[in-house]
Design a protein around this motif. Structure first.
Motif, mmCIF file in Angstrom:
data_model
loop_
_atom_site.group_PDB
_atom_site.id
_atom_site.type_symbol
_atom_site.label_atom_id
_atom_site.label_comp_id
_atom_site.label_asym_id
_atom_site.label_seq_id
_atom_site.Cartn_x
_atom_site.Cartn_y
_atom_site.Cartn_z
ATOM 1 N N GLU A 1 -5.442 -7.704 -0.242
ATOM 2 C CA GLU A 1 -5.003 -6.337 -1.017
ATOM 3 C C GLU A 1 -5.828 -6.844 -2.321
ATOM 4 O O GLU A 1 -5.663 -5.808 -3.170
ATOM 5 N N TYR B 1 -8.789 0.825 3.421
ATOM 6 C CA TYR B 1 -8.307 0.231 3.680
ATOM 7 C C TYR B 1 -6.922 0.890 4.122
ATOM 8 O O TYR B 1 -7.378 1.650 4.435
ATOM 9 N N LYS C 1 0.770 -5.370 -4.428
ATOM 10 C CA LYS C 1 0.190 -5.960 -3.556
ATOM 11 C C LYS C 1 0.635 -6.713 -2.464
ATOM 12 O O LYS C 1 1.228 -7.775 -2.385
#
Length: 256
Positions: free
Chosen positions: A195, A208, A190
């Motif tokens: 995230e 996202y 991440k």
């Protein structure tokens, strides 16, 4: 039905393993430039010292060629001994610099210095209690990824997109290790705190969008999502998301 229940139990065990290791190997500390020649790690998935190295690799966004060396394994353990003089793991081989390194603390320091161009962050520095907690984590996961199991060997190494702290990815890595299947581990940790969370329920609401220009962005552009584990097998052309599907595929294709 029973297999599905068992898989869910294994996932919960893997979540506990990540918890015992303080969820290291999830967030990227610094995205390092990939070396010209691939790093090679002779590795045992359930070994707490090998886990420390994989955590550092994720935090640096570094890919690595994994040579699984479970206990009782006959494929890569002799090769590791021929290179380093003993069957002790982890063993990192870096053909870019000529380095051959044992000892997780030495490898972690080397990776951050050589590729991160920085000292080891506090979270990744060696602490006296870390091996004990990490060993408990391996025990919670029933020591999967520790002992070799019968299986077929692919002609070409597989490719796995993963990050160390992912409970679902760990289940796949455990199976690959037990079956002594070599693979390139593509780390896509991440890249930002927003995230954090499962692929379908991250902290930041809404659609996202990965950080532009990063490894996750490249994966997103190709697949339309960022979800691990993701496995590609050049031997068969198969490409799979979802740990349960991947495990079923590995058993059917390479199981003994």
């Amino acid at each position: 039905m029973l297999k599905a229940i068992r898989h869910n139990v294994n996932v919960l065990e893997s979540v506990a393993t990540s918890s015992f290791t303080a969820w290291r190997g999830c967030l990227v500390v610094k995205a390092a430039e990939q070396p010209e020649k691939p790093l090679v790690l002779y590795d045992m998935e359930a070994c707490p010292y090998c886990r420390r190295v994989r955590e550092a690799l994720t935090s640096l966004h570094l890919d690595v060629d994994i040579r699984p060396c479970p206990k009782g394994g006959k494929l890569y353990r002799p090769e590791a001994e021929a290179i380093g003089g003993k069957q002790m793991f982890p063993l990192l081989v870096d053909e870019n610099t000529g380095k051959v390194l044992y000892e997780s603390a030495d490898i972690v320091e080397y990776l951050f210095r050589e590729y991160g161009k920085r000292p080891v962050p506090k979270l990744y520095q060696s602490k006296p209690w870390q091996p004990a907690l990490s060993s408990v984590g391996s025990g919670v996961s029933e020591l999967r990824g520790m002992h070799a199991s019968p299986g077929k060997r692919p002609e070409q190494a597989l490719h796995l997109w993963s990050f160390e702290g992912s409970p679902f990815s760990r289940l796949v890595r455990e199976k690959l290790c037990e079956m002594e299947i070599p693979y390139t581990l593509h780390n896509i940790g991440k890249e930002h705190w927003t995230e954090i969370g499962p692929a379908r329920q991250r902290i930041k609401p809404g659609a996202y969008q990965p950080q532009p220009g990063g490894k996750r962005d490249a994966f997103f552009q190709q697949h339309g999502r960022v979800q691990v584990p993701y496995l590609e097998d050049p031997n068969t052309g198969e490409a799979l998301f979802e740990s349960s599907r991947i495990l079923k595929y590995l058993d059917a294709t390479y199981g003994g």
